[in-house]
Design an enzyme around this catalytic site. Structure first.
Site, PDB file in Angstrom:
ATOM      1  N   ARG A  51       0.634  47.565  69.524  1.00 46.20           N
ATOM      2  CA  ARG A  51       0.072  46.532  70.511  1.00 46.20           C
ATOM      3  C   ARG A  51      -1.444  46.877  70.759  1.00 46.20           C
ATOM      4  O   ARG A  51      -2.210  46.134  70.995  1.00 46.20           O
ATOM      5  CB  ARG A  51       0.765  46.416  71.809  1.00 46.20           C
ATOM      6  CG  ARG A  51       2.016  45.317  71.679  1.00 46.20           C
ATOM      7  CD  ARG A  51       2.894  46.037  72.335  1.00 46.20           C
ATOM      8  NE  ARG A  51       3.708  47.274  72.077  1.00 46.20           N
ATOM      9  CZ  ARG A  51       4.718  47.155  70.746  1.00 46.20           C
ATOM     10  NH1 ARG A  51       5.050  46.004  70.428  1.00 46.20           N
ATOM     11  NH2 ARG A  51       4.898  48.318  70.256  1.00 46.20           N
ATOM     12  N   THR A  52      -1.494  48.288  71.188  1.00 46.04           N
ATOM     13  CA  THR A  52      -2.866  48.748  71.842  1.00 46.04           C
ATOM     14  C   THR A  52      -3.781  48.426  70.555  1.00 46.04           C
ATOM     15  O   THR A  52      -4.945  47.758  70.855  1.00 46.04           O
ATOM     16  CB  THR A  52      -2.689  50.109  72.169  1.00 46.04           C
ATOM     17  OG1 THR A  52      -1.776  50.270  73.170  1.00 46.04           O
ATOM     18  CG2 THR A  52      -3.986  50.468  72.992  1.00 46.04           C
ATOM     19  N   LYS A  79      -8.923  67.810  57.039  1.00 42.72           N
ATOM     20  CA  LYS A  79      -9.650  69.046  56.615  1.00 42.72           C
ATOM     21  C   LYS A  79      -9.984  69.828  57.614  1.00 42.72           C
ATOM     22  O   LYS A  79     -10.498  71.047  57.452  1.00 42.72           O
ATOM     23  CB  LYS A  79     -10.829  68.555  55.724  1.00 42.72           C
ATOM     24  CG  LYS A  79     -10.957  67.322  54.778  1.00 42.72           C
ATOM     25  CD  LYS A  79     -12.073  67.282  54.145  1.00 42.72           C
ATOM     26  CE  LYS A  79     -12.418  66.223  53.285  1.00 42.72           C
ATOM     27  NZ  LYS A  79     -13.642  65.582  53.003  1.00 42.72           N
ATOM     28  N   ARG A 100      -7.274  56.799  70.861  1.00 40.91           N
ATOM     29  CA  ARG A 100      -5.824  57.098  71.420  1.00 40.91           C
ATOM     30  C   ARG A 100      -5.749  58.563  70.604  1.00 40.91           C
ATOM     31  O   ARG A 100      -6.075  58.579  69.515  1.00 40.91           O
ATOM     32  CB  ARG A 100      -4.695  56.083  70.928  1.00 40.91           C
ATOM     33  CG  ARG A 100      -3.165  56.864  70.964  1.00 40.91           C
ATOM     34  CD  ARG A 100      -2.260  55.577  70.769  1.00 40.91           C
ATOM     35  NE  ARG A 100      -2.082  55.186  71.842  1.00 40.91           N
ATOM     36  CZ  ARG A 100      -1.121  54.144  72.210  1.00 40.91           C
ATOM     37  NH1 ARG A 100      -0.200  53.943  70.986  1.00 40.91           N
ATOM     38  NH2 ARG A 100      -1.213  53.200  73.007  1.00 40.91           N
ATOM     39  N   HIS A 128      -3.039  55.726  80.584  1.00 37.70           N
ATOM     40  CA  HIS A 128      -3.180  54.739  79.957  1.00 37.70           C
ATOM     41  C   HIS A 128      -3.795  53.420  80.473  1.00 37.70           C
ATOM     42  O   HIS A 128      -3.037  52.428  81.019  1.00 37.70           O
ATOM     43  CB  HIS A 128      -1.833  54.333  79.066  1.00 37.70           C
ATOM     44  CG  HIS A 128      -1.735  53.528  78.098  1.00 37.70           C
ATOM     45  ND1 HIS A 128      -2.880  52.721  77.611  1.00 37.70           N
ATOM     46  CD2 HIS A 128      -0.608  53.202  77.295  1.00 37.70           C
ATOM     47  CE1 HIS A 128      -2.438  52.199  76.397  1.00 37.70           C
ATOM     48  NE2 HIS A 128      -1.041  52.341  76.337  1.00 37.70           N
TER      49      HIS A 128
HETATM   50  C1  NCD Z   1       3.095  52.764  75.281  1.00 40.71           C
HETATM   51  C2  NCD Z   1       2.354  54.111  75.088  1.00 40.71           C
HETATM   52  O1  NCD Z   1       1.856  54.196  73.856  1.00 40.71           O
HETATM   53  O2  NCD Z   1       2.162  54.836  75.713  1.00 40.71           O
HETATM   54  N1  NCD Z   1       2.874  51.694  74.259  1.00 40.71           N
HETATM   55  C3  NCD Z   1       1.859  50.945  74.415  1.00 40.71           C
HETATM   56  O3  NCD Z   1       0.475  51.070  74.582  1.00 40.71           O
HETATM   57  N2  NCD Z   1       2.261  49.647  74.508  1.00 40.71           N
HETATM   58  C4  NCD Z   1       4.431  52.825  75.620  1.00 40.71           C
HETATM   59  C5  NCD Z   1       5.213  53.905  74.868  1.00 40.71           C
HETATM   60  O4  NCD Z   1       4.943  54.294  73.645  1.00 40.71           O
HETATM   61  O5  NCD Z   1       6.265  54.042  75.043  1.00 40.71           O
END
Ligand code: NCD
Length: 299
Positions: A51-52, A79, A100, A128
């Site tokens: 999703r993100t 590497k 991320r 997040h």
């Molecule tokens: C979450 C995350 O990656 O922190 N997912 C997201 O970004 N929608 C929640 C999760 O992984 O449980």
């Protein structure tokens, strides 16, 4: 030009401004925009994401920007190149970085190095912020307000960055929060102290969710990847189930939210219940991230 690293860096007026911009953006989804035409956005995911990653890409493209996708598994990180050098490179190639990374503090570290805006798409179990903006946006859209709502957070409150960020956001708006988790997965004390000191919030702690009168039940999966013992994670995963049996005591006004992915904690039959709002929540990721990209890149 601005970074978005942690919800804790924002004041309520900043969050309000993201939410109202997202409401404007929602009306524009599907109508081609040139707001970010000519901009190149680096999408850098060192941890899995559906999703993100996809909603950031959708948001960027909806606003006319182009995406530069960094694949950590085929990059020089394999590497042994360190994050600092990788960020310095991408800073030279792109107009913004969406990052991320499994290391807590990675986004702040990147923002200190990069001249372009850095947006935290999740740093380990820490923060997040864009997920929290989506969550607050969804709650406000569904309920018309956030303050005063009865909201239960259920799941792995120790390791889930979405929960840590969200508790802060909810406290900022004065929601009445109950935290439900096994003792080993409780929210860290320092976060509870912080929301009490800053907002006077005193989240209740409970071993089981009481859904009568509850406005929002926010569930997250056990964050297996942050456990040293995966057997223990699987055992705990089995303790959490929001099933139709549990929901029979809940009101029709209840909204069930989840940052997704869901694993076993919500069985598929709940998806058809009108109280399940998590797919709607995920869809809100596009306008909210459009608002974030616009504000971070253009202001
Ligand atoms: C979450 C995350 O990656 O922190 N997912 C997201 O970004 N929608 C929640 C999760 O992984 O449980």
């Amino acid at each position: 030009m601005r970074d978005l690293i942690s919800i804790r860096d924002l004041e309520k007026k900043d969050v309000d401004s993201f939410l109202s911009e997202a409401a404007k953006m929602e009306k524009l989804v599907g109508k081609p925009q040139k707001t970010l035409a000519g901009k190149l956005i680096a999408s850098m995911f060192f941890e899995p994401s559906t999703r993100t990653n996809m909603s950031f890409q959708a948001a960027a493209k909806r606003l006319g920007a182009k995406i530069l996708t960094f694949h950590s598994s085929t990059s020089s990180a394999v590497k042994g190149e360190n994050l600092a050098d990788t960020i310095r490179m991408m800073d030279g190639y792109a107009d913004a970085i969406v990052l991320r990374h499994p290391m807590e503090g990675a986004a702040r570290f990147a923002a200190d190095l990069a001249a372009c805006p850095v947006i935290n798409a999740g740093d380990g179990g820490n923060q997040h912020p864009t997920q929290t903006l989506i969550d607050l946006y969804t709650i406000k859209k569904l309920k018309g307000k956030i303050g005063g709502l009865d909201i239960t957070l259920l799941g792995d409150l120790k390791h889930a960055r979405s929960m840590r960020s969200l508790l802060y956001g909810l406290a900022m708006y004065g929601a009445e929060v109950t935290l439900v988790s096994p003792p080993a997965l409780r929210m860290d004390e320092d976060i509870l102290k912080e929301v009490k000191a800053k907002f006077g919030a005193k989240p209740a702690q409970a071993a089981e969710a009481k859904l009568k009168g509850c406005d929002v039940l926010y569930v997250c999966r056990i964050q297996k990847e942050r456990f040293s013992d995966s057997y223990e994670a699987e055992r705990m995963q089995r303790e959490f189930r929001v099933d139709m049996e549990m929901l029979k005591d809940a009101d029709s006004k209840l909204a069930i939210l989840h940052p997704l992915p869901k694993v076993d904690e919500i069985p598929p039959e709940v998806d058809a219940d009108p109280r399940a709002k998590y797919f709607e929540q995920a869809k809100n990721g596009v306008p909210v991230r459009m608002a974030v990209l616009k504000k971070c890149i253009l202001s």
